[in-house]
Design a protein around this motif. Sequence first.
Motif, PDB file in Angstrom:
ATOM      1  N   ILE A 419      96.162  36.443 -25.928  1.00 33.22           N
ATOM      2  CA  ILE A 419      96.643  36.998 -27.013  1.00 33.22           C
ATOM      3  C   ILE A 419      97.703  38.271 -26.622  1.00 33.22           C
ATOM      4  CG2 ILE A 419      96.593  37.943 -29.569  1.00 33.22           C
ATOM      5  CD1 ILE A 419      94.299  35.726 -29.707  1.00 33.22           C
ATOM      6  N   ALA A 420      96.631  39.150 -26.012  1.00 32.01           N
ATOM      7  CA  ALA A 420      97.169  40.656 -25.670  1.00 32.01           C
ATOM      8  C   ALA A 420      98.039  40.645 -24.468  1.00 32.01           C
ATOM      9  CB  ALA A 420      95.798  41.597 -25.419  1.00 32.01           C
ATOM     10  N   SER A 421      98.253  39.419 -23.606  1.00 33.42           N
ATOM     11  CA  SER A 421      99.012  39.660 -22.554  1.00 33.42           C
ATOM     12  C   SER A 421     100.622  39.801 -22.992  1.00 33.42           C
ATOM     13  CB  SER A 421      99.076  38.425 -21.876  1.00 33.42           C
ATOM     14  OG  SER A 421      99.517  37.119 -22.387  1.00 33.42           O
ATOM     15  N   PRO A 422     101.495  40.346 -22.369  1.00 35.35           N
ATOM     16  CA  PRO A 422     102.514  40.425 -22.830  1.00 35.35           C
ATOM     17  C   PRO A 422     103.656  39.027 -22.908  1.00 35.35           C
ATOM     18  CG  PRO A 422     102.417  41.947 -20.930  1.00 35.35           C
ATOM     19  CD  PRO A 422     101.225  40.916 -20.973  1.00 35.35           C
ATOM     20  N   ASP A 423     103.356  38.076 -22.236  1.00 35.50           N
ATOM     21  CA  ASP A 423     103.947  36.885 -22.106  1.00 35.50           C
ATOM     22  C   ASP A 423     103.549  35.895 -23.627  1.00 35.50           C
ATOM     23  OD1 ASP A 423     105.076  37.300 -19.933  1.00 35.50           O
ATOM     24  OD2 ASP A 423     104.235  35.953 -18.719  1.00 35.50           O
ATOM     25  N   PHE A 424     102.148  36.619 -24.318  1.00 35.52           N
ATOM     26  CA  PHE A 424     101.961  35.934 -25.504  1.00 35.52           C
ATOM     27  C   PHE A 424     102.382  36.880 -26.616  1.00 35.52           C
ATOM     28  CE2 PHE A 424      98.214  33.406 -27.746  1.00 35.52           C
ATOM     29  CZ  PHE A 424      99.010  33.368 -28.936  1.00 35.52           C
ATOM     30  N   ALA A 425     101.493  37.846 -27.264  1.00 30.88           N
ATOM     31  CA  ALA A 425     101.847  38.507 -28.190  1.00 30.88           C
ATOM     32  C   ALA A 425     101.787  39.915 -27.849  1.00 30.88           C
ATOM     33  CB  ALA A 425     100.916  38.354 -29.275  1.00 30.88           C
ATOM     34  N   GLY A 426     101.350  40.317 -26.762  1.00 27.51           N
ATOM     35  CA  GLY A 426     101.421  41.726 -25.970  1.00 27.51           C
ATOM     36  C   GLY A 426     100.369  42.775 -27.077  1.00 27.51           C
ATOM     37  N   SER A 427      99.803  42.134 -27.868  1.00 33.03           N
ATOM     38  CA  SER A 427      98.879  42.946 -28.779  1.00 33.03           C
ATOM     39  C   SER A 427      97.531  42.071 -29.419  1.00 33.03           C
ATOM     40  CB  SER A 427      99.591  43.963 -29.745  1.00 33.03           C
ATOM     41  OG  SER A 427      98.502  44.433 -30.882  1.00 33.03           O
ATOM     42  N   VAL A 454      87.582  41.443 -27.754  1.00 32.93           N
ATOM     43  CA  VAL A 454      87.692  42.708 -27.229  1.00 32.93           C
ATOM     44  C   VAL A 454      89.111  43.181 -26.643  1.00 32.93           C
ATOM     45  CG1 VAL A 454      85.241  43.496 -26.827  1.00 32.93           C
ATOM     46  CG2 VAL A 454      86.616  42.392 -25.089  1.00 32.93           C
ATOM     47  N   GLY A 455      89.804  42.053 -26.970  1.00 34.18           N
ATOM     48  CA  GLY A 455      91.470  42.284 -26.578  1.00 34.18           C
ATOM     49  C   GLY A 455      91.705  42.038 -25.179  1.00 34.18           C
ATOM     50  N   GLU A 456      91.062  41.370 -24.411  1.00 40.44           N
ATOM     51  CA  GLU A 456      91.307  41.188 -22.958  1.00 40.44           C
ATOM     52  C   GLU A 456      92.735  40.602 -22.691  1.00 40.44           C
ATOM     53  OE1 GLU A 456      91.465  41.004 -19.067  1.00 40.44           O
ATOM     54  OE2 GLU A 456      89.726  42.090 -20.122  1.00 40.44           O
ATOM     55  N   PRO A 457      93.531  41.389 -22.058  1.00 43.16           N
ATOM     56  CA  PRO A 457      95.018  40.992 -21.958  1.00 43.16           C
ATOM     57  C   PRO A 457      95.148  40.018 -20.469  1.00 43.16           C
ATOM     58  CG  PRO A 457      94.754  42.986 -20.934  1.00 43.16           C
ATOM     59  CD  PRO A 457      93.407  42.766 -21.397  1.00 43.16           C
ATOM     60  N   GLY A 458      94.124  39.571 -19.680  1.00 43.14           N
ATOM     61  CA  GLY A 458      94.374  38.709 -18.523  1.00 43.14           C
ATOM     62  C   GLY A 458      95.416  39.423 -17.610  1.00 43.14           C
ATOM     63  N   ALA A 459      95.411  40.697 -17.306  1.00 36.50           N
ATOM     64  CA  ALA A 459      96.325  41.129 -16.664  1.00 36.50           C
ATOM     65  C   ALA A 459      96.407  41.246 -14.790  1.00 36.50           C
ATOM     66  CB  ALA A 459      96.545  42.572 -16.909  1.00 36.50           C
ATOM     67  N   GLU A 460      95.080  40.771 -14.593  1.00 37.26           N
ATOM     68  CA  GLU A 460      94.881  40.611 -13.193  1.00 37.26           C
ATOM     69  C   GLU A 460      95.502  39.646 -12.174  1.00 37.26           C
ATOM     70  OE1 GLU A 460      92.883  43.207 -15.257  1.00 37.26           O
ATOM     71  OE2 GLU A 460      92.406  41.106 -15.712  1.00 37.26           O
ATOM     72  N   ASN A 461      95.778  40.196 -11.224  1.00 38.48           N
ATOM     73  CA  ASN A 461      96.354  39.336 -10.079  1.00 38.48           C
ATOM     74  C   ASN A 461      95.145  38.919  -9.156  1.00 38.48           C
ATOM     75  OD1 ASN A 461      97.960  38.028  -8.065  1.00 38.48           O
ATOM     76  ND2 ASN A 461      98.813  39.584  -7.169  1.00 38.48           N
ATOM     77  N   ALA A 462      94.527  37.810  -9.464  1.00 43.28           N
ATOM     78  CA  ALA A 462      93.203  37.398  -8.782  1.00 43.28           C
ATOM     79  C   ALA A 462      93.740  36.787  -7.399  1.00 43.28           C
ATOM     80  CB  ALA A 462      92.286  36.621  -9.539  1.00 43.28           C
ATOM     81  N   THR A 468      98.341  36.532 -17.161  1.00 40.10           N
ATOM     82  CA  THR A 468      98.466  36.298 -18.550  1.00 40.10           C
ATOM     83  C   THR A 468      97.051  35.527 -18.987  1.00 40.10           C
ATOM     84  OG1 THR A 468      99.803  34.272 -18.537  1.00 40.10           O
ATOM     85  CG2 THR A 468     100.614  36.538 -18.426  1.00 40.10           C
ATOM     86  N   ARG A 469      96.680  34.715 -18.017  1.00 30.88           N
ATOM     87  CA  ARG A 469      95.535  33.899 -18.231  1.00 30.88           C
ATOM     88  C   ARG A 469      94.437  34.599 -17.398  1.00 30.88           C
ATOM     89  NH1 ARG A 469      99.845  30.708 -17.970  1.00 30.88           N
ATOM     90  NH2 ARG A 469     100.058  29.223 -19.617  1.00 30.88           N
ATOM     91  N   THR A 470      93.052  34.469 -17.931  1.00 30.30           N
ATOM     92  CA  THR A 470      92.288  35.096 -16.990  1.00 30.30           C
ATOM     93  C   THR A 470      91.951  34.039 -15.735  1.00 30.30           C
ATOM     94  OG1 THR A 470      91.162  36.562 -18.618  1.00 30.30           O
ATOM     95  CG2 THR A 470      89.721  35.730 -16.783  1.00 30.30           C
TER      96      THR A 470
END
Length: 625
Positions: A419-427, A454-462, A468-470
């Motif tokens: 949800i918190a990822s910029p490509d979804f809702a960003g918040s 806890v609002g995880e944004p899934g921002a990591e380049n794994a 955007t997805r963990t």
Amino acid sequence: MKLKFSSTFMVLIFIFVACNHKKQELKENMEVKTAKKEVVYQVFTRLFGNTNTTNKPWGTIEDNGVGKFNDFTVKALNEIKELGVTYIWYTGVPHHDVIRDYTEFGISNDDPEVVKGRAGSPYAVKDYYNVNPDLAVNVENRLQEFEALIERTHKVGMKVIIDIVPNHVARNYEGKSNPKGIEDFGETDDKTKQYDVNNNFYYNPGEAFKLPIWKNGYLPLGGEKHLLIDGEFDENPSKWTGNGSRASQPDFHDWYETVKVNYGVSPDGRKDFSELPEGFENEDCKTHFKFWKDKIVPDSWVKFKDIALYWLDKGVDGFRYDMAEMVPVEFWSYMNSSIKMKKPNAFLLAEVYNPDMYRDYIHKGKMDYLYDKVALYDTIKHIMQGHGWTDHIIGIQDYKADIEHNMLHFLENHDEQRIASPDFAGSAEKGKPAMVVSATISTSPTMIYFGQEVGEPGAENAGFGSPTRTSIFDYVGVPNHQRWMNNGKFDGGQSTTEEKELRDFYKRLLNFTIKSEALMGNYKEIHSYNREKLDNYNRKLFSFVRWSENEKLLITSNFDTMVHYDLDLQIPSEVITSWELKDGNYTLVDQLYNKEKFTLKVANGVGVVNIVLEPLNSYILKLKE
């Protein structure tokens, strides 16, 4: 894994198609009235307990760390339970392909060219009778460590779900842990035939498998040199790929790391097994079980049934079935009726994205629950992103009124964007009204994905895939979750104020849902009534009522990020009549924070309550008797 449907298709199906399906008769309806809501906590098992914060792309376990079964301590499990959780879905438990040398434990190495990521996809299962060695402190005792986790989970009062992936297995499936008498997948297949009813796989005789052509700058392990990266994978004859591709050289976008399982459906679509008699959708599991008892079924059916029963014997309480719609519904009748004969209360959840098949998989296939993805999730996501209307929720609920209890609700899972990822809702805050609606609008279970609270944004380049997805393919840390985990204290000691407040919101909401009697009772939307009556009530708002004999709720949410609404919200006369309210004043008490009270004024059989809804705010108001 999931198939994609356009929002236009979804709107056509759910907004403009009237529901003409008859309501189920039900023992099940009786069960719904007496039961309480369930909450499923999906946790990606190898990520949950990982405290390493390095997050190097394509990093090894040594670089980035990995969580273990033992990280789910009694303290951790109690904290999850106190969130309002009744079931934990431990994702990624069965032994799947991983790029790590475990040969000293009798486990063969996996070729990086047919593995996605370094840690591997949990949906490319290599051995169904054992668990992912990465998750164990002592690899030799990995199965015992998982059994101990099942026991710990049960002791704190929650139940356990794991994945079964019936449509496909890892390209290099190797069942080294099979119980006595259990043959490996494909072990006795006639590989000279493209198809045989009792072959476990489909073949291309005379053709060897070729690796896909890598695209978009992708290279296995990010281009790292590895002994097994040589441009080849030995598979002759070639098998069909998991997503149904028949090519001996699948495309890069195919599920090339997997092979499709044959359930007795010939390449031209013929079903080489008995079909269910007309009207069998109305029969119970016992009758379905009896139907299959004297039937000869394809070998793959028996193999997967044996796998499910094996895990039930280990103490597992239910299964989440990956891409269930790619497997014949008759198999599910056979499989699920066998499970229910052994464990009547087993929790059976299926990933199905074709609305035309929903009722078949519930009634004929004996699924308890399906994802409410191509319906409520898609619509709420569009609303949260600012280009969807709450009006559309009404048609969705009407379309599936007869199966609403069977449609599990979620806003995040491992396939979807955070949800918190910029490509979804960003918040993560935008998830609050959505979560209230999703969790309270029906009698179905609610699911949340670990870190969502806890609002995880899934921002990591794994590594494999994109943010955007963990990541489910690589070793990675989950920052917001790690702050709550606080080096194994599981007390939110490093969480920000915003993260703590968000988790408190989820905790309050989910705990209310599992205790509420009204949420297993009646539903009526009052959104359209207020759209007609109030000039300042619009498509950014949504309101409905839920009630039972002993509890009456008014639920209203504001999806607007900027505007507050001062509403004289109206409750129509038919609801007031159902609630048996006479003209006069009544008190409504907020159930989320228990701080505010409102006055419901009933005059001439219509109710009015003045509510000020701040941006992204919701109220669950209970009538004080």
